[in-house]
Scaffold this motif. Structure first.
Motif, PDB file in Angstrom:
ATOM      1  N   UNK A 314      52.463 -34.879  14.722  1.00 17.36           N
ATOM      2  CA  UNK A 314      51.038 -35.187  14.683  1.00 17.36           C
ATOM      3  C   UNK A 314      50.209 -33.946  14.350  1.00 17.36           C
ATOM      4  N   UNK A 315      50.774 -32.779  14.588  1.00 16.79           N
ATOM      5  CA  UNK A 315      50.047 -31.534  14.402  1.00 16.79           C
ATOM      6  C   UNK A 315      50.161 -31.031  12.968  1.00 16.79           C
ATOM      7  N   UNK A 316      49.095 -30.375  12.511  1.00 12.53           N
ATOM      8  CA  UNK A 316      49.096 -29.848  11.158  1.00 12.53           C
ATOM      9  C   UNK A 316      50.229 -28.836  10.965  1.00 12.53           C
ATOM     10  N   UNK A 317      50.534 -28.070  12.004  1.00 19.31           N
ATOM     11  CA  UNK A 317      51.586 -27.059  11.876  1.00 19.31           C
ATOM     12  C   UNK A 317      52.975 -27.669  11.935  1.00 19.31           C
ATOM     13  N   UNK A 318      53.071 -28.946  12.339  1.00 19.66           N
ATOM     14  CA  UNK A 318      54.355 -29.625  12.373  1.00 19.66           C
ATOM     15  C   UNK A 318      55.278 -29.101  13.451  1.00 19.66           C
ATOM     16  N   UNK A 319      56.578 -29.121  13.168  1.00 18.96           N
ATOM     17  CA  UNK A 319      57.586 -28.750  14.161  1.00 18.96           C
ATOM     18  C   UNK A 319      58.433 -27.591  13.653  1.00 18.96           C
ATOM     19  N   UNK A 320      58.896 -26.785  14.577  1.00 17.13           N
ATOM     20  CA  UNK A 320      59.833 -25.706  14.281  1.00 17.13           C
ATOM     21  C   UNK A 320      61.240 -26.287  14.421  1.00 17.13           C
ATOM     22  N   UNK A 321      61.949 -26.380  13.312  1.00  9.76           N
ATOM     23  CA  UNK A 321      63.256 -27.027  13.316  1.00  9.76           C
ATOM     24  C   UNK A 321      64.239 -26.334  14.245  1.00  9.76           C
ATOM     25  N   UNK A 322      64.215 -25.018  14.270  1.00  6.03           N
ATOM     26  CA  UNK A 322      65.137 -24.285  15.132  1.00  6.03           C
ATOM     27  C   UNK A 322      64.809 -24.508  16.603  1.00  6.03           C
ATOM     28  N   UNK A 323      63.507 -24.613  16.929  1.00  6.61           N
ATOM     29  CA  UNK A 323      63.121 -24.868  18.310  1.00  6.61           C
ATOM     30  C   UNK A 323      63.587 -26.247  18.751  1.00  6.61           C
ATOM     31  N   UNK A 324      63.424 -27.253  17.882  1.00  5.48           N
ATOM     32  CA  UNK A 324      63.903 -28.602  18.210  1.00  5.48           C
ATOM     33  C   UNK A 324      65.414 -28.588  18.421  1.00  5.48           C
ATOM     34  N   UNK A 325      66.137 -27.862  17.558  1.00  5.51           N
ATOM     35  CA  UNK A 325      67.590 -27.800  17.696  1.00  5.51           C
ATOM     36  C   UNK A 325      67.994 -27.091  18.982  1.00  5.51           C
ATOM     37  N   UNK A 326      67.270 -26.039  19.330  1.00  7.44           N
ATOM     38  CA  UNK A 326      67.575 -25.319  20.562  1.00  7.44           C
ATOM     39  C   UNK A 326      67.396 -26.218  21.780  1.00  7.44           C
ATOM     40  N   UNK A 340      64.454 -36.729   5.669  1.00  5.53           N
ATOM     41  CA  UNK A 340      63.632 -35.537   5.454  1.00  5.53           C
ATOM     42  C   UNK A 340      63.548 -35.218   3.966  1.00  5.53           C
ATOM     43  N   UNK A 341      64.669 -35.333   3.259  1.00  4.37           N
ATOM     44  CA  UNK A 341      64.658 -35.072   1.814  1.00  4.37           C
ATOM     45  C   UNK A 341      63.705 -36.030   1.102  1.00  4.37           C
ATOM     46  N   UNK A 342      63.713 -37.293   1.491  1.00  5.85           N
ATOM     47  CA  UNK A 342      62.828 -38.270   0.865  1.00  5.85           C
ATOM     48  C   UNK A 342      61.370 -37.951   1.145  1.00  5.85           C
ATOM     49  N   UNK A 343      61.069 -37.516   2.374  1.00  7.09           N
ATOM     50  CA  UNK A 343      59.697 -37.143   2.713  1.00  7.09           C
ATOM     51  C   UNK A 343      59.221 -35.980   1.854  1.00  7.09           C
ATOM     52  N   UNK A 344      60.098 -34.995   1.651  1.00  9.03           N
ATOM     53  CA  UNK A 344      59.735 -33.833   0.839  1.00  9.03           C
ATOM     54  C   UNK A 344      59.586 -34.220  -0.626  1.00  9.03           C
ATOM     55  N   UNK A 345      60.473 -35.062  -1.087  1.00  8.87           N
ATOM     56  CA  UNK A 345      60.486 -35.451  -2.493  1.00  8.87           C
ATOM     57  C   UNK A 345      59.251 -36.279  -2.863  1.00  8.87           C
ATOM     58  N   UNK A 346      58.764 -37.089  -1.938  1.00  5.69           N
ATOM     59  CA  UNK A 346      57.606 -37.959  -2.208  1.00  5.69           C
ATOM     60  C   UNK A 346      56.280 -37.311  -1.846  1.00  5.69           C
ATOM     61  N   UNK A 347      56.312 -36.066  -1.392  1.00  6.36           N
ATOM     62  CA  UNK A 347      55.072 -35.375  -1.067  1.00  6.36           C
ATOM     63  C   UNK A 347      54.466 -35.779   0.259  1.00  6.36           C
ATOM     64  N   UNK A 348      55.238 -36.417   1.123  1.00  8.53           N
ATOM     65  CA  UNK A 348      54.736 -36.824   2.437  1.00  8.53           C
ATOM     66  C   UNK A 348      54.964 -35.740   3.486  1.00  8.53           C
ATOM     67  N   UNK A 349      55.775 -34.746   3.140  1.00 10.70           N
ATOM     68  CA  UNK A 349      56.050 -33.652   4.073  1.00 10.70           C
ATOM     69  C   UNK A 349      56.235 -32.364   3.293  1.00 10.70           C
ATOM     70  N   UNK A 350      56.149 -31.241   4.016  1.00 16.13           N
ATOM     71  CA  UNK A 350      56.372 -29.923   3.444  1.00 16.13           C
ATOM     72  C   UNK A 350      57.306 -29.142   4.360  1.00 16.13           C
ATOM     73  N   UNK A 351      58.123 -28.293   3.766  1.00 21.39           N
ATOM     74  CA  UNK A 351      59.023 -27.437   4.534  1.00 21.39           C
ATOM     75  C   UNK A 351      58.740 -25.998   4.137  1.00 21.39           C
ATOM     76  N   UNK A 352      58.252 -25.224   5.098  1.00 18.04           N
ATOM     77  CA  UNK A 352      57.967 -23.814   4.881  1.00 18.04           C
ATOM     78  C   UNK A 352      58.805 -23.013   5.868  1.00 18.04           C
ATOM     79  N   UNK A 353      59.844 -22.372   5.361  1.00 19.93           N
ATOM     80  CA  UNK A 353      60.767 -21.683   6.241  1.00 19.93           C
ATOM     81  C   UNK A 353      61.470 -22.693   7.134  1.00 19.93           C
ATOM     82  N   UNK A 354      61.322 -22.535   8.443  1.00 18.59           N
ATOM     83  CA  UNK A 354      61.921 -23.458   9.404  1.00 18.59           C
ATOM     84  C   UNK A 354      60.896 -24.442   9.982  1.00 18.59           C
ATOM     85  N   UNK A 355      59.739 -24.560   9.333  1.00 15.64           N
ATOM     86  CA  UNK A 355      58.690 -25.428   9.870  1.00 15.64           C
ATOM     87  C   UNK A 355      58.486 -26.641   8.963  1.00 15.64           C
TER      88      UNK A 355
END
Length: 382
Positions: A314-326, A340-355
């Motif tokens: 829900x947050x603009x900053x999204x989630x830290x993937x490593x934190x969720x895994x931890x 996740x790949x589909x979200x990125x491919x369709x422009x519904x999500x962004x992946x910046x580093x681990x976020x």
């Protein structure tokens, strides 16, 4: 375990709003309020944490309490907590309830932030919503808060009301911006079970606005707020830089919190609990036993994983993937790689580093986009 956040529920209101599904009860009874405060203090003594970062007192309507009553409650909370790390202390108020006595009570207790439920600045719509205040009460209350020394003020609005027009909604937002708040919460009207509005809708007396109109309202408000220096940091919340609600961010980041009061929820690591809802029954149980928990829900790593995603995205900053895994043993980019790949491919999500974060197009479809995450993982850790 350190518990950084405390929520205190005051379930009393002057009247029940037509859209409200919160655990709240209309009517004012000072003796009942005194007994309820005594129960809150007893429950806090049983659950108290000395490492609080935020306190949030909500409802209901905390401002139905008298100045001495709110001061008694709040000073007990802060005194028992030791208060060394407290960064934010919020109390909800209703327009028209900001009496000098109440303001004195919260200021003397260390409150530094107030959240006010405005909902609309249209007098006709206020009556339809079941609100008892007027637009004039809003302006007067904000002025009183400023004069009393409360510098951080958050105001709430509801959009998507029956028959509400885009121009009416924009007028609401503009009038609140004229009051120079630090934070705004903009909520789309929800038809919750058991409310007056839902019952009227089910009888055909109210018609829901179409989704495309509600979306236009949100987009218009987003643009208007950006022009006034506000930034959305969560789907329904925008603030001036540095004025985000630290308490609510704690919820969205799935951090531990204590919930006190009738119907309050708490989250302690991998355990969620709920208190007795009825105030009289809550008071009786707490004063007899020190607790009023009626439901406990242990969360395994899978349930925690889903909570981290549903709230964090829900947050603009999204989630830290490593934190969720931890925390859960599952990395969404691996466990649900195809989604996740589909979200990125369709422009519904962004992946910046681990976020991983959703774009605005994705945020508007959050509930739908969460569904594939409910399915079994593509892969699990070896």
């Amino acid at each position: 375990m350190p518990i950084p956040h405390l929520y205190v529920h005051i379930p009393f209101c002057a009247s029940k709003c037509h859209y409200c599904a919160f655990n709240s009860y209309a009517g004012e009874n000072s003796q009942l309020f005194d007994r309820y405060i005594a129960a809150l203090k007893r429950e806090w003594n049983e659950r108290g944490s000395r490492s609080l970062e935020t306190i949030y007192v909500g409802g209901g309507t905390p401002s139905v309490l008298s100045g001495p009553q709110i001061h008694d409650l709040l000073t007990t909370l802060t005194r028992e907590a030791g208060n060394p790390d407290l960064r934010e202390f919020t109390v909800e108020v209703n327009p028209g309830n900001t009496t000098p006595s109440f303001l004195e009570g919260i200021l003397a207790s260390g409150v530094d932030r107030v959240s006010m439920g405005v909902q609309t600045m249209d007098a006709r719509r206020l009556k339809k919503l079941g609100r008892v205040h007027t637009p004039g009460d809003v302006r007067e209350s904000v002025s009183s808060l400023r004069k009393a020394g409360i510098k951080r003020i958050s105001l709430d609005l509801i959009y998507g009301q029956p028959e509400q027009t885009l121009s009416e909604w924009i007028a609401d937002v503009k009038q609140l911006l004229e009051l120079s708040p630090d934070h705004l919460s903009l909520y789309a009207l929800q038809y919750e079970e058991g409310t007056v509005y839902t019952q009227a809708k089910d009888r055909g007396k109210l018609a829901e606005l179409e989704d495309h109109i509600i979306l236009r309202m949100f987009e218009a408000a987003k643009d208007l707020l950006a022009d006034h220096g506000f930034q959305f940091y969560e789907l329904s919340n925008a603030s001036k830089p540095g004025e985000e609600s630290l308490h609510n961010i704690g919820y969205w980041k799935n951090r531990p919190y204590v919930g006190l009061g009738a119907g309050a929820y708490g989250g302690l690591g991998h355990l969620r609990y709920r208190n007795e809802c009825a105030p009289e029954a809550y008071i009786d149980k707490v004063l007899r036993t020190g607790t009023a928990v009626v439901e406990e829900d242990p969360l395994d790593e899978w349930a925690t994983y889903l909570e981290c995603l549903s709230s964090g995205l829900r947050m603009m900053e999204g989630i830290d993937l490593q934190d969720v895994e931890r925390r859960t043993g599952l990395n969404p980019a691996k466990a649900h790689a195809s989604h996740v790949h589909k979200l990125l491919e369709t422009g519904l999500a962004e992946l910046k580093g681990q976020r991983l974060s959703l774009t605005w197009d994705g945020l508007w479809l959050l509930d739908t986009l969460m569904l594939p995450f409910l399915e079994a993982p593509d892969s699990v850790p070896a």
